[in-house]
Scaffold this motif. Structure first.
Motif, short mmCIF file in Angstrom:
data_model
loop_
_atom_site.label_atom_id
_atom_site.label_comp_id
_atom_site.label_asym_id
_atom_site.label_seq_id
_atom_site.Cartn_x
_atom_site.Cartn_y
_atom_site.Cartn_z
N PHE A 68 0.84 -1.20 0.00
CA PHE A 68 0.00 0.00 0.00
C PHE A 68 0.88 1.25 0.00
O PHE A 68 1.97 1.26 0.58
N THR A 69 0.37 2.29 -0.63
CA THR A 69 1.06 3.59 -0.65
C THR A 69 0.07 4.69 -0.34
O THR A 69 -0.96 4.80 -1.00
N ILE A 70 0.39 5.50 0.66
CA ILE A 70 -0.44 6.65 1.00
C ILE A 70 0.20 7.90 0.39
O ILE A 70 1.43 8.03 0.36
N SER A 71 -0.64 8.77 -0.12
CA SER A 71 -0.14 10.03 -0.70
C SER A 71 -1.19 11.10 -0.48
O SER A 71 -2.32 10.82 -0.13
N ARG A 72 -0.77 12.35 -0.69
CA ARG A 72 -1.73 13.44 -0.58
C ARG A 72 -1.47 14.46 -1.67
O ARG A 72 -0.34 14.66 -2.09
N ASP A 73 -2.56 15.07 -2.10
CA ASP A 73 -2.47 16.14 -3.08
C ASP A 73 -2.93 17.41 -2.39
O ASP A 73 -4.13 17.60 -2.12
N ARG A 74 -2.01 18.28 -2.08
CA ARG A 74 -2.34 19.45 -1.27
C ARG A 74 -3.28 20.43 -1.96
O ARG A 74 -4.19 20.94 -1.33
N PRO A 75 -3.11 20.71 -3.27
CA PRO A 75 -4.03 21.68 -3.90
C PRO A 75 -5.49 21.25 -3.84
O PRO A 75 -6.37 22.11 -3.75
N THR A 76 -5.75 19.96 -3.90
CA THR A 76 -7.14 19.49 -3.88
C THR A 76 -7.55 18.94 -2.51
O THR A 76 -8.69 18.50 -2.34
N SER A 77 -6.63 18.95 -1.55
CA SER A 77 -6.89 18.41 -0.21
C SER A 77 -7.45 16.99 -0.29
O SER A 77 -8.48 16.66 0.32
N THR A 78 -6.78 16.17 -1.06
CA THR A 78 -7.20 14.78 -1.24
C THR A 78 -6.08 13.85 -0.77
O THR A 78 -4.91 14.09 -1.06
N VAL A 79 -6.47 12.82 -0.07
CA VAL A 79 -5.54 11.79 0.39
C VAL A 79 -5.89 10.49 -0.32
O VAL A 79 -7.08 10.16 -0.47
N TYR A 80 -4.88 9.78 -0.74
CA TYR A 80 -5.08 8.54 -1.48
C TYR A 80 -4.46 7.35 -0.75
O TYR A 80 -3.48 7.51 -0.01
N LEU A 81 -5.03 6.20 -1.00
CA LEU A 81 -4.42 4.95 -0.55
C LEU A 81 -4.39 4.01 -1.75
O LEU A 81 -5.44 3.50 -2.16
N GLN A 82 -3.22 3.84 -2.31
CA GLN A 82 -3.03 2.91 -3.42
C GLN A 82 -2.79 1.53 -2.82
O GLN A 82 -1.83 1.34 -2.07
N MET A 83 -3.65 0.59 -3.17
CA MET A 83 -3.58 -0.76 -2.62
C MET A 83 -3.23 -1.72 -3.73
O MET A 83 -3.99 -1.87 -4.69
N ASN A 84 -2.08 -2.36 -3.65
CA ASN A 84 -1.64 -3.32 -4.65
C ASN A 84 -1.59 -4.72 -4.07
O ASN A 84 -1.40 -4.90 -2.87
N ASN A 85 -1.75 -5.70 -4.95
CA ASN A 85 -1.65 -7.09 -4.54
C ASN A 85 -2.50 -7.38 -3.29
O ASN A 85 -2.01 -7.94 -2.30
N VAL A 86 -3.76 -7.00 -3.35
CA VAL A 86 -4.62 -7.18 -2.18
C VAL A 86 -4.93 -8.65 -1.97
O VAL A 86 -4.84 -9.47 -2.90
N ASN A 87 -5.27 -8.99 -0.75
CA ASN A 87 -5.64 -10.36 -0.42
C ASN A 87 -6.90 -10.34 0.46
O ASN A 87 -7.30 -9.28 0.94
N PRO A 88 -7.53 -11.49 0.68
CA PRO A 88 -8.79 -11.49 1.44
C PRO A 88 -8.65 -10.88 2.84
O PRO A 88 -9.64 -10.37 3.37
N ASP A 89 -7.46 -10.92 3.42
CA ASP A 89 -7.27 -10.31 4.75
C ASP A 89 -7.39 -8.79 4.71
O ASP A 89 -7.47 -8.15 5.76
N ASP A 90 -7.35 -8.21 3.53
CA ASP A 90 -7.52 -6.76 3.40
C ASP A 90 -8.99 -6.35 3.38
O ASP A 90 -9.29 -5.16 3.34
N THR A 91 -9.88 -7.31 3.38
CA THR A 91 -11.31 -7.02 3.40
C THR A 91 -11.69 -6.29 4.68
O THR A 91 -11.42 -6.77 5.78
N ALA A 92 -12.28 -5.10 4.53
CA ALA A 92 -12.60 -4.28 5.70
C ALA A 92 -13.31 -3.01 5.23
O ALA A 92 -13.33 -2.71 4.03
N VAL A 93 -13.86 -2.29 6.18
CA VAL A 93 -14.28 -0.91 5.92
C VAL A 93 -13.07 -0.03 6.17
O VAL A 93 -12.45 -0.12 7.24
N TYR A 94 -12.74 0.79 5.20
CA TYR A 94 -11.57 1.66 5.30
C TYR A 94 -12.03 3.08 5.62
O TYR A 94 -12.90 3.62 4.95
#
Length: 119
Positions: A68-94
């Motif tokens: 996973f990679t977290i990033s932020r875009d300051r001009p738009t005040s947006t935060v991202y979570l890039q999730m790669n190679n997910v598996n069933p253990d990642d199942t959740a409310v985020y």
């Protein structure tokens, strides 16, 4: 008033990638930290990742480090979570969260977005 709104959740297969977004509004976030947490059925909410608004310093839970990679875009005040190679253990409310500069705890929360990973 701080408002955090998550989007991007859904149903994906194991091994896929998914990007969550968090639109933050209500103030400027200078000196704040933003984070992602998750809660799986029957489990307590757990930390996933965080990022400082100013310098972009990141921190990850061991279970997602390297995937996973977290990033932020300051001009738009947006935060991202890039999730790669997910598996069933990642199942959740985020949940997106925000922490005022100098505060110990994250005390602003979004309503969450469901991520379901099928095997």
């Amino acid at each position: 008033q701080v408002r955090l709104e998550e989007s991007g959740g859904g149903l994906v297969q194991a091994g896929a990638s998914l990007t969550l977004s968090c639109a933050a509004s209500g103030r400027t976030f200078t000196n704040w930290s933003m984070g992602w947490f998750r809660q799986a059925p029957g489990k307590e909410r757990e930390f996933v990742a965080s990022i400082t608004w100013n310098l972009g310093t990141t921190n990850y839970a061991e279970t997602v480090k390297g995937r996973f990679t977290i990033s932020r875009d300051r001009p738009t005040s947006t935060v991202y979570l890039q999730m790669n190679n997910v598996n069933p253990d990642d199942t959740a409310v985020y949940y997106c969260a925000a922490r005022r500069g100098g505060a110990r705890d994250f005390n602003y929360w979004g309503r969450g977005t469901q991520v379901t990973v099928s095997s």
